[in-house]
Design an enzyme around this catalytic site. Structure first.
Site, PDB file in Angstrom:
ATOM      1  N   ARG A 365     -21.440  15.891  32.720  1.00 34.01           N
ATOM      2  CA  ARG A 365     -20.384  15.024  33.259  1.00 34.01           C
ATOM      3  C   ARG A 365     -20.960  14.086  34.316  1.00 34.01           C
ATOM      4  NH1 ARG A 365     -16.884  15.694  37.818  1.00 34.01           N
ATOM      5  NH2 ARG A 365     -15.010  14.399  37.629  1.00 34.01           N
ATOM      6  N   SER A 377     -13.260  13.554  33.007  1.00 30.78           N
ATOM      7  CA  SER A 377     -12.983  14.771  33.773  1.00 30.78           C
ATOM      8  C   SER A 377     -13.394  15.988  32.956  1.00 30.78           C
ATOM      9  CB  SER A 377     -11.493  14.850  34.099  1.00 30.78           C
ATOM     10  OG  SER A 377     -10.738  15.027  32.909  1.00 30.78           O
ATOM     11  N   SER A 468      -3.178  22.916  28.546  1.00 29.10           N
ATOM     12  CA  SER A 468      -2.534  22.897  29.861  1.00 29.10           C
ATOM     13  C   SER A 468      -3.567  23.300  30.908  1.00 29.10           C
ATOM     14  CB  SER A 468      -1.347  23.868  29.895  1.00 29.10           C
ATOM     15  OG  SER A 468      -0.735  23.876  31.162  1.00 29.10           O
ATOM     16  N   ASN A 469      -3.766  22.459  31.910  1.00 32.31           N
ATOM     17  CA  ASN A 469      -4.823  22.679  32.897  1.00 32.31           C
ATOM     18  C   ASN A 469      -4.229  22.748  34.304  1.00 32.31           C
ATOM     19  OD1 ASN A 469      -7.108  22.614  34.557  1.00 32.31           O
ATOM     20  ND2 ASN A 469      -8.206  21.200  33.220  1.00 32.31           N
ATOM     21  N   GLY A 493      -8.337  27.183  33.575  1.00 35.25           N
ATOM     22  CA  GLY A 493      -8.375  27.473  35.003  1.00 35.25           C
ATOM     23  C   GLY A 493      -9.415  26.649  35.736  1.00 35.25           C
ATOM     24  N   HIS A 520       1.451  35.007  16.696  1.00 30.65           N
ATOM     25  CA  HIS A 520       0.871  36.006  15.797  1.00 30.65           C
ATOM     26  C   HIS A 520       1.348  35.851  14.358  1.00 30.65           C
ATOM     27  CE1 HIS A 520      -1.631  39.372  15.119  1.00 30.65           C
ATOM     28  NE2 HIS A 520      -1.484  39.947  16.298  1.00 30.65           N
ATOM     29  N   ASP A 524      -4.071  35.210  13.535  1.00 32.01           N
ATOM     30  CA  ASP A 524      -4.451  36.593  13.800  1.00 32.01           C
ATOM     31  C   ASP A 524      -5.437  36.659  14.959  1.00 32.01           C
ATOM     32  OD1 ASP A 524      -2.877  37.559  11.724  1.00 32.01           O
ATOM     33  OD2 ASP A 524      -4.479  37.246  10.251  1.00 32.01           O
TER      34      ASP A 524
END
Length: 547
Positions: A365, A377, A468-469, A493, A520, A524
């Site tokens: 980066r 980013s 989603s961050n 995270g 599910h 799987d």
């Protein structure tokens, strides 16, 4: 001829809209293509243009009000044109839609007449009055005060009693004339809706048989006990009045609050009510602390008080004021709540977490961002890695339907963006075909427009996978609810510097945890794990994403 303009459906998930702003007012000339109003949908605030020429003759929904799709928004026609027939037809349709809720209210107002009509065996002029339904959610009511007593003459329109519902204390007026012959629910007692509340009829009529045969969950009241209360009891009641009581000494409290206070031995007169008009509610009883000031009954009591008792009496009692605010839910917040609940309770979620070494990603980066006019980013790198991993594991890029599973071979990644009213998910179409720099530029543009409510509905549709961050907020690990109809969502995270083992040696390394939530029904456990292994390979060796 005048045209009816209805609330438009501006997105595929929109069921109702809010008029944010009217750009035209009644009497203004409107041309085709001009903006009539700004409409807030479940996803964004959008401009709504007119498809007609004429004069704005009527506005059906005021600014700030919400209405279902297809309800009357406005009428456009020739200046001075009679639109009464159009308004009548539109109002008739709206009345049909509201008939179910109106019926509930009508039942409470006409219940006495229904009982009267269905009870042909009652003596002439006798009417059974039942516990009314004073709100749409009311299932039972408590008689706070009887304004009339047995033997009193009652006129139509006079207040019979004050009834506590699940929402407020309300006056209940009589729809009949006569003498109050029987009271079925004593003050402070609770009874279900439609149970016997009172009987009104000609003076002297024997109604004991009617009361005994009427279905009622409460025991018959004992009027004699009420009438024989001695004066000392009355004085005691009056002396306990406080800020939550009226001039007659009656204390306003919900039925549940009364029951809890009774169980705990709490005197309601000492409790400050925080409900409507000072009404005592459950939380007031649960948070109640007895007063630290105890008046001694005699000088001897003070002298005989032990040091332990003094300490208890003088202990500090915290005091404060309960405070809460209520805000009307926006269309976006309503939709988020509905869709997330549907996802959580229909899709069987499970979660897989891995820890990724990010040292090489950090170096890559830094090098890429040295290129002029280029800035990517870590989230852009995650999105690119996900797109490439989905091509190798298309089962994760799927959608569940009752009769089939759809495997998407195109990759459209949604990127969750926090906005003032909640969360929106702009979609990067054909993400696998985009470079890192393209992903960075598009995400930045879409996130900016999302926060300004300038995204178009089409830009938030068609995702096959979501990222989603929350790393930028210092969150190291979390789980997300799947953005249906996707089969998976990746929670990213923060990058954390910590000791790690490399080649048998403890060194300082940078790691990041990611968690994959899977449906599910379509993905799987082994499939989800293989996807994460591939994702890790791309992130730990970013050069492989350039191949």
């Amino acid at each position: 001829m005048a045209e009816i303009i209805t609330m438009p459906r501006l997105s595929d998930t929109m069921t109702e809209g809010v008029v944010a702003t009217w750009l035209k007012k009644v009497g203004d000339t409107v041309k085709e293509g001009e903006i009539l109003a700004e409409i807030e949908t479940d996803k964004a605030t959008m401009e709504f243009e007119s498809f007609h020429n004429g004069t704005l003759l009527h506005i059906g929904i005021q600014e700030g009000e919400s209405a279902p799709v297809d309800s009357l928004l406005a009428i456009i026609g020739k200046e001075g044109e009679d639109i009464s027939s159009l308004l009548s037809s539109a109002n008739a349709e709206q009345k049909e839609e509201k008939s179910s809720s109106d019926e509930i209210v009508a039942q409470s107002e006409t219940k006495t007449e229904e009982v009267k009509a269905s009870s042909s065996s009652l003596p002439k002029g006798v009417v059974v009055v039942t516990m009314p339904r004073l709100s749409d959610t009311m299932t039972d009511g408590t008689v706070a005060t009887w304004i009339k007593k047995v033997g009193d003459t009652v006129k139509e329109g006079e207040i019979l009693a004050e009834i506590e519902t699940d929402k407020a204390t309300m006056e209940f007026e009589s729809f009949n004339e006569g003498t109050l012959l029987f009271i079925g629910v004593d003050e402070g007692q609770t009874a279900p809706v439609d149970s016997i509340l009172a009987i009104i009829g000609p003076a002297g009529t024997d109604v004991s048989g009617i009361a005994a045969n009427f279905s009622n969950e409460l025991e018959s009241p004992k009027q004699e006990q009420k009438e024989t209360r001695n004066s000392s009891e009355i004085i005691t009641e009056q002396s306990t009045s406080s800020s939550n009581s009226d001039t007659n000494g009656r204390i306003f409290a919900s039925p549940l609050a009364r029951q809890i206070a009774k169980d705990k031995g709490i005197n309601l007169a000492q409790v400050k009510g925080t409900g409507e008009n000072g009404r005592i509610v459950k939380s007031d009883i649960e948070n109640f602390t007895p007063s630290a000031t105890v008046a001694p009954t005699s000088q001897n009591a003070v002298q005989s008080e032990t040091p332990t008792t003094k300490t208890a009496v003088q202990q500090f009692v915290p005091a404060g004021e309960s405070f809460a605010e209520e805000f009307k839910n926006s269309q976006m917040r309503k939709t988020i709540a509905r869709r997330l609940a549907e996802s959580k309770f229909t899709a069987p979620h499970y979660y897989l977490t891995i820890e990724v070494a990010m040292d090489e990603a950090m170096k890559s980066r830094s090098i890429i961002n040295t290129i002029p006019d280029t800035k990517i980013s870590f989230n852009d790198m995650v999105v690119k890695a996900c797109a490439m991993a989905l091509k190798k594991h298309p089962r994760v890029n799927s959608q569940w339907k009752e009769d089939a599973t759809i495997i998407n071979h195109h990759v459209n990644i949604g990127v969750a963006v926090a906005v003032e009213d909640g969360l929106v998910v702009p979609v990067l179409k054909f993400t696998d075909q985009m470079s890192l720099t393209q992903i960075g530029a598009v995400v930045k543009d879409m996130a900016g427009r999302a926060k300004n409510k300038k995204l178009q509905p089409a830009e938030m549709e068609g995702s096959t996978f979501t990222v989603s961050n929350l790393g930028m907020f210092g969150i190291t690990e979390f789980t997300s609810i799947i953005n249906q109809p996707n089969s998976a969502i990746l929670s990213v995270g923060a990058i954390v510097e910590k000791p790690v083992v490399r080649d048998g040696q403890i060194v300082v390394g940078n790691t990041m945890k990611v968690t994959l939530a899977c449906d599910h029904r379509t993905v799987d456990g082994a499939t989800g794990a293989q996807f994460l292994q591939t994702l890790r390979t791309f992130l730990e060796s970013p050069v492989t994403m350039l191949a």
